[in-house]
Write a protein that holds these residues in place. Sequence first.
Motif, mmCIF file in Angstrom:
data_model
loop_
_atom_site.group_PDB
_atom_site.id
_atom_site.type_symbol
_atom_site.label_atom_id
_atom_site.label_comp_id
_atom_site.label_asym_id
_atom_site.label_seq_id
_atom_site.Cartn_x
_atom_site.Cartn_y
_atom_site.Cartn_z
ATOM 1 N N TYR A 76 -7.527 5.521 -5.371
ATOM 2 C CA TYR A 76 -8.795 5.560 -5.051
ATOM 3 C C TYR A 76 -10.101 5.419 -5.947
ATOM 4 N N ASN A 103 -2.834 5.776 9.848
ATOM 5 C CA ASN A 103 -3.086 4.819 8.827
ATOM 6 C C ASN A 103 -1.741 4.805 7.864
ATOM 7 N N GLU A 139 -11.033 3.401 -1.041
ATOM 8 C CA GLU A 139 -9.735 3.378 -1.106
ATOM 9 C C GLU A 139 -9.399 1.875 -1.727
ATOM 10 N N LYS A 162 -7.456 -1.330 -1.743
ATOM 11 C CA LYS A 162 -7.023 -2.073 -0.814
ATOM 12 C C LYS A 162 -5.510 -2.490 -1.232
ATOM 13 N N ASN A 182 -4.703 -5.296 -3.864
ATOM 14 C CA ASN A 182 -5.859 -5.696 -4.524
ATOM 15 C C ASN A 182 -5.712 -5.019 -6.116
ATOM 16 N N ILE A 232 1.721 -3.619 5.814
ATOM 17 C CA ILE A 232 1.156 -2.553 5.118
ATOM 18 C C ILE A 232 1.577 -1.442 5.561
ATOM 19 N N GLY A 251 0.758 -1.218 -0.017
ATOM 20 C CA GLY A 251 -0.026 -0.100 -0.114
ATOM 21 C C GLY A 251 0.909 1.309 -0.009
ATOM 22 N N GLU A 286 -13.331 -5.764 -7.005
ATOM 23 C CA GLU A 286 -12.190 -5.525 -6.433
ATOM 24 C C GLU A 286 -11.748 -6.746 -6.190
#
Length: 635
Positions: free
Chosen positions: A261, A597, A291, A293, A296, A317, A256, A308
């Motif tokens: 998005y 995050n 968003e 993932k 993905n 992550i 990530g 997705e």
Amino acid sequence: MSDSIKHECGIAMIRLLKPLEYYQAKYNTSTFPLNKLYLLMEKQHNRGQDGAGVACIKFNMKPGQKYLNRIRSNSNTPIKDIFKDIFTQINGYVGDKKERFNDVNGLKESTDFIGELYLGHLRYGTFGKNKIEHCHPLIRENYWQSKNLVIAGNFNLTNVNELFDRLVNIGQHPIETSDTVTILEKIGHYLDDENEKLYRHFKAQGFSKKDISPLIAENIDIQKILVESSKHWDGGYVIGGMLGHGDAFVLRDPNGIRPAYYYADDEIIIAASERPGIQTTFNISAEKIIELKPGNALIIKKNGTFKECVCKHSEKISPCSFERIYFSRGTDAKIYRERQQLGRALVPSILKAINFDLENTVFSYIPNTAASAFYGLMDELNIFLNTVKKDLFISNAKNLTPEKIDEILSMKVRMEKVAVKDVKLRTFIAQDEARDDMVAHVYDITYGSIREGIDNLVVIDDSIVRGTTIKHSVIKILDRLKPKSIIIASSAPQIRYPDCYGIDMARLDDFIAFKAAIELLKDTKQEGVINEVYKKCIEQVHLPKEEIVNHVKHIYDVLKTDQISEKIASMVTDKDVKAKVKIIFQSIEDLHKACPNNKGDWYFTGNYPTPGGNKVVNKAFINYIKGIKERPYNF
């Protein structure tokens, strides 16, 4: 960020789900998708100003008619120039026959960029020359529609040579070793395989060659292609892709690292690198934007169905924290709040640095992108000041007079716009001394905003990377105001390690924090640490990247953060600067609290999310010792 750093790239994908006539009728324009693509790219122009490109796929064109078109530019105004050329062609076709503008199918057949599927790209040329062929989208052409591949991405892979060798081993003969070509050819290889497998399958069932083509397009397993293609990729990436027959995808790296998005309704599907671009362009609330993932892919079939799906797993992550500190546009609601929190978190260190003397301190910010953090800083300072006022009221409760009340209430945090960047100033002088003098005037100052010899001046910056602008411009120009002290507060921690996932921060000797650490080791007679780190890096050169550890961390192990900050302050302060200079950096702990995050902090901590990162940082240190001025990505 006061230092100029090239970073990231941006993608923009638009897929229409209704016939073109629908948009012409509802929005009263035949160029609805182009208008929106232009806005979506402009709202992300911060992600790339070295070049741009657009590709368009037209659905259900007759044989002999062109269905895939692309335009790219590496001019100084690439987005503007691309869309000017697109609309010049459209206006040329319409001419004085205004009715043609309302004939959307006529426009589709007669001009290049009226279609159902678009992929746009904004480029920052992190390395190499800014040639037109380096601009995305890139195309892998074929006479079979379902074998045509278009990609555009925001990515950087750390193991390009390894991947190049894998391409050779499967029989390909790539003409370049860049990660862009490697990704294009890798996906292309498995796309070819999937086409051949489906061809054999339907041929065995007795279908004619003509009937097989649409069956292949309908049944291509894009998820499988992406899983196989990305199996050995090490790096950060968001890749948008289109197949000639109309399928499309957006793939995000499993850690990530890079953002992506998307939004979908019954009219349209949009994907982009940043959420605010989608929000503003299509007037969509943030809650409706999804968003993508990590690991993905968003897969959109020509028939309009989408999903997705998982393509690659990772336990680490690590979304890029620099996206929140600086790179992404601050108009995102969450990013705006996080940047404010970064400013708030600096308050205890700043108060300590000024000995809690708010009366004789002025606060400001440089550059404009630090404004959000500055607002957070001011909010927190006002909260602190309110506690001071409360204590004064309590302690003077028995002797309060109207004059004393007014005195306490009049206490305030002082803020001024002390510096403004002169965006028009350019220098073409090559000689260092003369050039430095020109660079010192990049900022204009507001004279009279500081009481000479009395006030401290606190200026907040997004981050300090090389320290060159701070040294040659910011501190020199601020010193002309004659403050008692200048305190530069960085909303980011010390940048100690190179990035290998798409940001122009690849060489260790570019970082003022690294240079300060090396100088401190020499000052304290600890050069042996440098030699030991070099030895350990050399010992790991031939190991698989999965077995390598980051030995450059040991450079900082014997030093304290405050020591490095003090050394940086001395290194960026010229002898003719009169004010006392202090540099304050954000702590890692407060960074994580502010951006919970996005904990991808490898440039600050050396904790790389992929094995290739450890190999890159060790190679960067070897290059530093050997004096090699090149990026440490190719192994």
